[in-house]
Each structure stands twice: as structure tokens, then as C-alpha cells.
Design a protein around this motif. Structure first.
Motif, mmCIF file in Angstrom:
data_model
loop_
_atom_site.group_PDB
_atom_site.id
_atom_site.type_symbol
_atom_site.label_atom_id
_atom_site.label_comp_id
_atom_site.label_asym_id
_atom_site.label_seq_id
_atom_site.Cartn_x
_atom_site.Cartn_y
_atom_site.Cartn_z
ATOM 1 N N LEU A 105 43.200 41.002 40.326
ATOM 2 C CA LEU A 105 42.764 40.804 38.949
ATOM 3 C C LEU A 105 43.209 39.450 38.404
ATOM 4 O O LEU A 105 42.467 38.786 37.665
ATOM 5 N N ALA A 106 44.420 39.039 38.774
ATOM 6 C CA ALA A 106 44.905 37.736 38.320
ATOM 7 C C ALA A 106 44.082 36.602 38.930
ATOM 8 O O ALA A 106 43.856 35.563 38.290
ATOM 9 N N ARG A 107 43.607 36.812 40.140
ATOM 10 C CA ARG A 107 42.842 35.774 40.834
ATOM 11 C C ARG A 107 41.406 35.676 40.309
ATOM 12 O O ARG A 107 40.856 34.589 40.182
ATOM 13 N N THR A 108 40.803 36.810 40.006
ATOM 14 C CA THR A 108 39.383 36.831 39.643
ATOM 15 C C THR A 108 39.144 37.017 38.151
ATOM 16 O O THR A 108 38.033 36.797 37.675
ATOM 17 N N ASP A 109 40.174 37.473 37.420
ATOM 18 C CA ASP A 109 40.088 37.782 35.991
ATOM 19 C C ASP A 109 39.130 38.923 35.699
ATOM 20 O O ASP A 109 38.726 39.125 34.554
ATOM 21 N N THR A 110 38.743 39.655 36.710
ATOM 22 C CA THR A 110 37.900 40.826 36.525
ATOM 23 C C THR A 110 38.006 41.668 37.785
ATOM 24 O O THR A 110 38.497 41.196 38.812
ATOM 25 N N TYR A 111 37.568 42.933 37.705
ATOM 26 C CA TYR A 111 37.596 43.751 38.916
ATOM 27 C C TYR A 111 36.460 43.358 39.836
ATOM 28 O O TYR A 111 35.286 43.356 39.438
ATOM 29 N N ASP A 112 36.809 43.037 41.059
ATOM 30 C CA ASP A 112 35.843 42.734 42.111
ATOM 31 C C ASP A 112 36.256 43.536 43.336
ATOM 32 O O ASP A 112 37.327 43.314 43.898
ATOM 33 N N ALA A 113 35.418 44.488 43.735
ATOM 34 C CA ALA A 113 35.798 45.425 44.790
ATOM 35 C C ALA A 113 36.131 44.706 46.085
ATOM 36 O O ALA A 113 37.115 45.029 46.757
ATOM 37 N N LEU A 119 50.541 46.298 42.930
ATOM 38 C CA LEU A 119 50.619 44.840 42.870
ATOM 39 C C LEU A 119 49.464 44.178 43.614
ATOM 40 O O LEU A 119 49.035 43.083 43.246
ATOM 41 N N ALA A 120 48.949 44.850 44.642
ATOM 42 C CA ALA A 120 47.762 44.318 45.318
ATOM 43 C C ALA A 120 46.587 44.251 44.352
ATOM 44 O O ALA A 120 45.811 43.284 44.349
ATOM 45 N N MET A 121 46.424 45.265 43.518
ATOM 46 C CA MET A 121 45.375 45.234 42.500
ATOM 47 C C MET A 121 45.665 44.153 41.472
ATOM 48 O O MET A 121 44.754 43.401 41.064
ATOM 49 N N ALA A 122 46.917 44.043 41.026
ATOM 50 C CA ALA A 122 47.266 43.029 40.024
ATOM 51 C C ALA A 122 46.980 41.628 40.542
ATOM 52 O O ALA A 122 46.476 40.770 39.802
ATOM 53 N N VAL A 158 36.901 52.265 38.255
ATOM 54 C CA VAL A 158 37.918 53.188 38.763
ATOM 55 C C VAL A 158 37.421 53.886 40.016
ATOM 56 O O VAL A 158 38.129 53.979 41.028
ATOM 57 N N GLU A 159 36.192 54.383 39.971
ATOM 58 C CA GLU A 159 35.640 55.039 41.157
ATOM 59 C C GLU A 159 35.618 54.093 42.348
ATOM 60 O O GLU A 159 36.025 54.462 43.457
ATOM 61 N N SER A 160 35.161 52.871 42.126
ATOM 62 C CA SER A 160 35.113 51.892 43.213
ATOM 63 C C SER A 160 36.505 51.619 43.771
ATOM 64 O O SER A 160 36.709 51.606 44.991
ATOM 65 N N PRO A 220 47.027 48.482 36.512
ATOM 66 C CA PRO A 220 46.533 47.140 36.171
ATOM 67 C C PRO A 220 45.040 47.119 35.874
ATOM 68 O O PRO A 220 44.586 46.389 34.976
ATOM 69 N N LEU A 221 44.267 47.908 36.595
ATOM 70 C CA LEU A 221 42.821 47.945 36.378
ATOM 71 C C LEU A 221 42.495 48.481 34.993
ATOM 72 O O LEU A 221 41.652 47.918 34.269
ATOM 73 N N VAL A 222 43.149 49.573 34.598
ATOM 74 C CA VAL A 222 42.876 50.162 33.289
ATOM 75 C C VAL A 222 43.317 49.223 32.179
ATOM 76 O O VAL A 222 42.612 49.036 31.174
ATOM 77 N N VAL A 223 44.472 48.600 32.337
ATOM 78 C CA VAL A 223 44.947 47.658 31.323
ATOM 79 C C VAL A 223 43.972 46.484 31.172
ATOM 80 O O VAL A 223 43.632 46.082 30.054
ATOM 81 N N ARG A 224 43.509 45.947 32.279
ATOM 82 C CA ARG A 224 42.620 44.774 32.208
ATOM 83 C C ARG A 224 41.271 45.111 31.590
ATOM 84 O O ARG A 224 40.704 44.320 30.819
ATOM 85 N N HIS A 225 40.711 46.271 31.895
ATOM 86 C CA HIS A 225 39.348 46.582 31.456
ATOM 87 C C HIS A 225 39.291 47.725 30.451
ATOM 88 O O HIS A 225 38.242 48.338 30.273
#
Length: 315
Positions: free
Chosen positions: A83-91, A77-80, A168-170, A153-158
Motif C-alpha cells: 500500500l505504501a508503494r502503490t498508494d492503493t490496493y493492487d492485488a 506488514l507485507a500488505m502495508a 478485502v475478498e481479493s 492496513p487495507l481497511v485503514v487505507r480504503h
């Protein structure tokens, strides 16, 4: 239900279903107290004691209600949230979301595992030495199951994007800065991605091949026991939190699954770190069986969990 929604809800539901008996290492005790329906059991310290009062595991979730996530679910949920806040993965944003969930005064109330504590300590040192981060370089020297908990959540979004492997590595390195942890993260992401693409469970398990010779060997070893029940497979590899032993059990659970509920129950009956195994397993099988009413996530199981808005927003 589409496959993306199935993956996210499958991970959430499988984790919550296992939470009540999480880290109970005695399979006979699980069978004795829970029988054929071990899911969504209220956490009870007495369940973790043998007849002589000896501990049969580690009771970590006292006070949690049935249907609540474990700390593994909270990591997802921390990842979700990020992603919901930025609409993209941001490390950097994900690292801060992790701190918002698990740091002092954070959203999570409950057990904190060793890699999480080590990551939080490194974040605190980084903050003291250089205000503002970079928090995304604070991962622990660790290769336990928390390394892959954030991935659905990361895989679903991207999904389908060329840069997903780097993301994923990051994401793994934010909390688990080891090469083998990254490899297991990439293998887990490959299984989830294959399920999103329409693979059967058996083909999704095979999709983890090619990351490393070690992981290919784990897949071979797991599939060589295809005819064995999950309890026997878990005993053969071990029941604890290291991906070294947990990943082949996850592969076996996925490859042999005939339905979401049966696989989730088999995972719980196998004992040990059932919540850690539940998230990757649940994501793959939730996607694979979406649209198949008889084999999908049971409706009454879905009704037991609260779906946060950040997770729902991803689909």
C-alpha cells in the motif's frame, strides 16, 4: 492518537505482545509462568514443556526478541509495504510483496505456516509456467487465521470506499482461496471499519453480522458466553488456528473488552493461536480505545515495538 493510527498500532502491538507464548496450549502453564503480565515474554522453549518434559504446544519463535512481530504481523506488514508503494490496493503488487517477505531470501526470517508455504509453492509454479504471474491467484485451500492478518492496513487505507469489500475478498484470496475464508475476512473488515467509525467494542463486534448465517451463529454463540472469562470461551470453541473456532473467541474478546491491555492479556492467557487472534482484536480495540489514555494501548507497550515506515505512512 486517531482511530486509524490506533487500529494499525493496536494490531502490531497485540501481535508482538503475544509472540513469546504463542501456540502454548496449556492455560495453567501460561498462568504459572507468566501470571498477570504475560505480554512481551522472551520466547523460551522451556516454557512449552510440562514437568514430565512433555510438549504443551508448538515452540515456533525461538531467537525472536520481545517486541518483534510474529509471522502474522509480518503478513500485515507485507500488505502495508504494498500500500505504501502503490498508494492503493493492487492485488498483483500485494502478491509480489507477500513473496518478497516470505519467499526464499525474503525479509522474513522465522516460522512459515502451511497456507503460506502452499501459496509460495503455487507462486513458484506460476512463475515457472508463465513469467510475471499472475501471482494473485495462488491462494491456498485454507481457512486459518492468516487469511485475515493482512486486513488492518487495507481497511485503514480504503475505509469508507465503495470498493472495499471487493478489495478485502481479493486480498484474502491471494493467500486463502476459500469462500468461508473470504466471509471471515469480510466480517473482520466490518468490525475494524465500525471501530474506525467510532463504535464501542460491543457494537464493533455486532458489525460483523450479515456476512453469512454461519458467522451470525458464531457471534450469537460467543455473546451467549459474554459473562465467561476468555480462557473458558477459548476452551469451549478450541484454541487452534482455524477461523471456525478462532473467530468467535475474537468476537468475545472484543465485545467484552474494557481496555486494550486487559483484553490483550486475556487473549494471551487463553493460549493457543494467540498471535492469530491478536491482530484483528488489536486493530478493533486499538481504534475503539484511541484517545482514552486509561484504556488505550499502553505507552510502555508502544515503546516495545518498532513501527515500520510503511505502516506509519498509512496515517
Amino acid at each position: 492518537m486517531n482511530r486509524k493510527k490506533g487500529a494499525l498500532l493496536g494490531a502490531l502491538v497485540a501481535d508482538a505482545a503475544a509472540m513469546g507464548l504463542h501456540w502454548l496450549y496449556d492455560q495453567a502453564r501460561i498462568a504459572e509462568i507468566a501470571g498477570g503480565a504475560p505480554e512481551f515474554r522472551t520466547p523460551n522453549g522451556a516454557d512449552f514443556l510440562g514437568p514430565d518434559g512433555r510438549s504443551l504446544g508448538y515452540f515456533a519463535h525461538g531467537g525472536k526478541r520481545p517486541g518483534a512481530p510474529s509471522h502474522y504481523g509480518a503478513q500485515m506488514l507485507a500488505m502495508a509495504d504494498s500500500l505504501a508503494r502503490t498508494d492503493t490496493y493492487d492485488a498483483e503488487d500485494y502478491a509480489r510483496s507477500f513473496q518478497e517477505w516470505f519467499g526464499y531470501g525474503g525479509r522474513w526470517t522465522g516460522y512459515i505456516d502451511r497456507p503460506t508455504r502452499a501459496t509460495l509453492d503455487a507462486m513458484a509454479r506460476t512463475e515457472a509456467e508463465a513469467e510475471g504471474g499472475p501471482f494473485d491467484r495462488c491462494g491456498a485451500d485454507d481457512a486459518q487465521l492468516p487469511a485475515v492478518s493482512k486486513l488492518p492496513p487495507l481497511v485503514v487505507r480504503h475505509h469508507g470506499e465503495a470498493g472495499l469489500a471487493a478489495m478485502v475478498e481479493s486480498a484474502v484470496r491471494v493467500t486463502n482461496a476459500r469462500e468461508d475464508a473470504v466471509d471471515w475476512g469480510l466480517a473482520t473488515a466490518a468490525m475494524i471499519g465500525a471501530a474506525l467509525d467510532g463504535a464501542t467494542p460491543a457494537r464493533a463486534a455486532e458489525a460483523a453480522r450479515g456476512v453469512s448465517d454461519k458467522i451470525d451463529g458464531q457471534i450469537d454463540a460467543a455473546l451467549a458466553m459474554r459473562a465467561a472469562p476468555a480462557e473458558e470461551v477459548a476452551r469451549a470453541f478450541a484454541l487452534h488456528c482455524q477461523l471456525e473456532v478462532a473467530f468467535p473467541v475474537i468476537v468475545h474478546l472484543i465485545a467484552t473488552a474494557t481496555g486494550f491491555a486487559d483484553a490483550a492479556r486475556a487473549n494471551i492467557r487463553a493460549g493457543g493461536d494467540s498471535c492469530g487472534r491478536a491482530i484483528p482484536m488489536g486493530a478493533v480495540l486499538g481504534a475503539c480505545f484511541s484517545g482514552d489514555e486509561a484504556r488505550a494501548i499502553p505507552r510502555d507497550w508502544l515503546a516495545r515495538v518498532d513501527v515500520p515506515g510503511s505502516l506509519a505512512a498509512l496515517v
